[in-house]
Design an enzyme around this catalytic site. Structure first.
Site, PDB file in Angstrom:
ATOM      1  N   ASP A  12       0.832  -1.218   0.000  1.00 12.61           N
ATOM      2  CA  ASP A  12       0.000   0.000   0.000  1.00 12.61           C
ATOM      3  C   ASP A  12       0.861   1.260   0.000  1.00 12.61           C
ATOM      4  OD1 ASP A  12      -2.413   1.349  -0.025  1.00 12.61           O
ATOM      5  OD2 ASP A  12      -2.563   1.412   2.156  1.00 12.61           O
ATOM      6  N   HIS A  29       2.270   3.736  -8.967  1.00 18.33           N
ATOM      7  CA  HIS A  29       2.051   2.323  -9.301  1.00 18.33           C
ATOM      8  C   HIS A  29       3.235   1.785 -10.111  1.00 18.33           C
ATOM      9  CE1 HIS A  29      -1.843   2.368  -7.536  1.00 18.33           C
ATOM     10  NE2 HIS A  29      -2.379   3.199  -8.434  1.00 18.33           N
ATOM     11  N   LEU A 122      10.047 -20.773  -5.877  1.00 20.48           N
ATOM     12  CA  LEU A 122       9.182 -19.853  -5.139  1.00 20.48           C
ATOM     13  C   LEU A 122       7.813 -19.846  -5.802  1.00 20.48           C
ATOM     14  CD1 LEU A 122       8.606 -17.385  -3.209  1.00 20.48           C
ATOM     15  CD2 LEU A 122       9.482 -15.924  -5.036  1.00 20.48           C
TER      16      LEU A 122
HETATM   17  C1  IPE Z   1      -5.366  -2.635  -0.141  1.00 23.32           C
HETATM   18  O1  IPE Z   1      -5.065  -1.294  -0.288  1.00 23.32           O
HETATM   19  C2  IPE Z   1      -5.388  -3.312  -1.461  1.00 23.32           C
HETATM   20  C3  IPE Z   1      -4.096  -3.437  -2.135  1.00 23.32           C
HETATM   21  C4  IPE Z   1      -2.927  -3.078  -1.664  1.00 23.32           C
HETATM   22  C5  IPE Z   1      -4.166  -4.047  -3.421  1.00 23.32           C
HETATM   23  P1  IPE Z   1      -6.197  -0.184  -0.405  1.00 23.32           P
HETATM   24  O2  IPE Z   1      -5.494   1.098  -0.545  1.00 23.32           O
HETATM   25  O3  IPE Z   1      -7.166  -0.541  -1.452  1.00 23.32           O
HETATM   26  O4  IPE Z   1      -6.905  -0.284   1.012  1.00 23.32           O
HETATM   27  P2  IPE Z   1      -7.888   0.741   1.714  1.00 23.32           P
HETATM   28  O5  IPE Z   1      -9.011   1.011   0.760  1.00 23.32           O
HETATM   29  O6  IPE Z   1      -7.107   1.971   2.000  1.00 23.32           O
HETATM   30  O7  IPE Z   1      -8.314   0.045   2.966  1.00 23.32           O
HETATM   31  C1  IPE Z   2      -1.777   0.175  -3.278  1.00 31.36           C
HETATM   32  O1  IPE Z   2      -1.483   1.530  -3.328  1.00 31.36           O
HETATM   33  C2  IPE Z   2      -1.923  -0.406  -4.656  1.00 31.36           C
HETATM   34  C3  IPE Z   2      -3.299  -0.715  -5.048  1.00 31.36           C
HETATM   35  C4  IPE Z   2      -4.341  -0.673  -4.284  1.00 31.36           C
HETATM   36  C5  IPE Z   2      -3.479  -1.095  -6.416  1.00 31.36           C
HETATM   37  P1  IPE Z   2      -2.637   2.615  -3.309  1.00 31.36           P
HETATM   38  O2  IPE Z   2      -2.998   2.929  -4.716  1.00 31.36           O
HETATM   39  O3  IPE Z   2      -3.750   2.207  -2.436  1.00 31.36           O
HETATM   40  O4  IPE Z   2      -1.875   3.852  -2.682  1.00 31.36           O
HETATM   41  P2  IPE Z   2      -2.459   4.873  -1.616  1.00 31.36           P
HETATM   42  O5  IPE Z   2      -2.844   4.077  -0.422  1.00 31.36           O
HETATM   43  O6  IPE Z   2      -3.620   5.549  -2.256  1.00 31.36           O
HETATM   44  O7  IPE Z   2      -1.316   5.777  -1.347  1.00 31.36           O
HETATM   45 MG    MG Z   3      -4.117   2.478  -0.434  1.00 37.44          MG
END
Ligand code: IPE
Ligand code: IPE
Ligand code: MG
Length: 224
Positions: A12, A29, A122
């Protein structure tokens, strides 16, 4: 020292990193993908057999279409350009989640799974369109329609994670302390580390530090 067989990661913080550093969530990303490669390398070095990566949740469909398209485009390109290399390194790729994407991506995913099925250095479980609640509901539906008695051993046969041992260690980057519908059943006894760094800032050394801490924890599983 605790054996470490399976690490799961909630990657995240990409969006926030992108906004802060390049004024676009999508660039976060892209940067995050580089970290995935580093972490895969280190996972092999550490002789860990399973790595589960949360890449897209069932709730992530609520994001703007532009971001979703960017993410799946990144994934497609990654699969096309890297699957040969993963295969050479004897990495098995398995998708956990509902494969309900474009025809092209579904095909790529199935082909990648098939190509790498015998690899044993892995196993990477890529959680894509994954939601733990959906997994549980589907499992209960299917077990109810079967002859199986409802117990733990039988129920887990209906999970996406069938035949995959539960994670020993869960890491969530991005300074947020929640599970976001990830492996709610499978994480019942995992050690959990919340990391302040955003995913694109995370590196091998941070990973190694967490692994070292994990190895020294006393895991009880209800015993004393
Ligand atoms: C969790 O992150 C999902 C992934 C890392 C793929 P999110 O950014 O979607 O989670 P929330 O919505 O903040 O809980
Ligand atoms: C996690 O990073 C990746 C996905 C959910 C695809 P985020 O896109 O949720 O990044 P933040 O949390 O908004 O910074
Ligand atoms: Mg996020």
């Amino acid at each position: 020292m605790n054996p470490l067989n399976h690490v799961a990661i909630i990657m995240d913080g990409n969006g926030r990193w992108g906004l802060k550093n390049k004024n676009s969530r999508n660039s976060g990303h892209k940067e995050g993908l580089k970290v995935i490669e580093k972490i895969i390398k280190e996972t092999i070095k550490q002789k860990i057999k399973y790595l589960t990566l949360y890449a897209f949740s069932t709730e992530n469909w609520r994001r703007p279409k532009k971001e979703i398209d960017y993410l799946f485009n990144l994934l497609e390109n990654f699969l096309i350009s890297k699957i040969g290399e993963l295969d050479k390194k004897k990495i098995r790729l398995k998708i956990i989640g509902a494969k309900a994407f474009s025809k092209k991506l579904n095909k790529l995913l199935i082909a990648a799974e098939k190509k790498t099925i015998k690899n044993d250095i892995l196993q990477i479980n890529l959680a894509l369109n994954y939601g733990s609640k959906l997994e549980l509901i589907n499992a209960f539906k299917r077990i109810s329609n079967s002859q199986d008695e409802i117990n733990e051993k039988n129920l887990i046969k209906y999970f996406y994670t069938k035949n995959i041992p539960d994670p020993d260690l869960l890491i969530r980057t991005g300074d947020t302390k929640r599970l976001s519908n990830f492996l709610l059943w499978q994480l019942a006894y995992s050690e959990i580390y919340f990391e302040k760094k955003l995913w694109p800032e995370f590196n091998e050394n941070d990973y190694i530090k967490i692994i070292k801490k994990f190895k020294r924890i006393k895991r009880n599983f209800g015993k004393i």
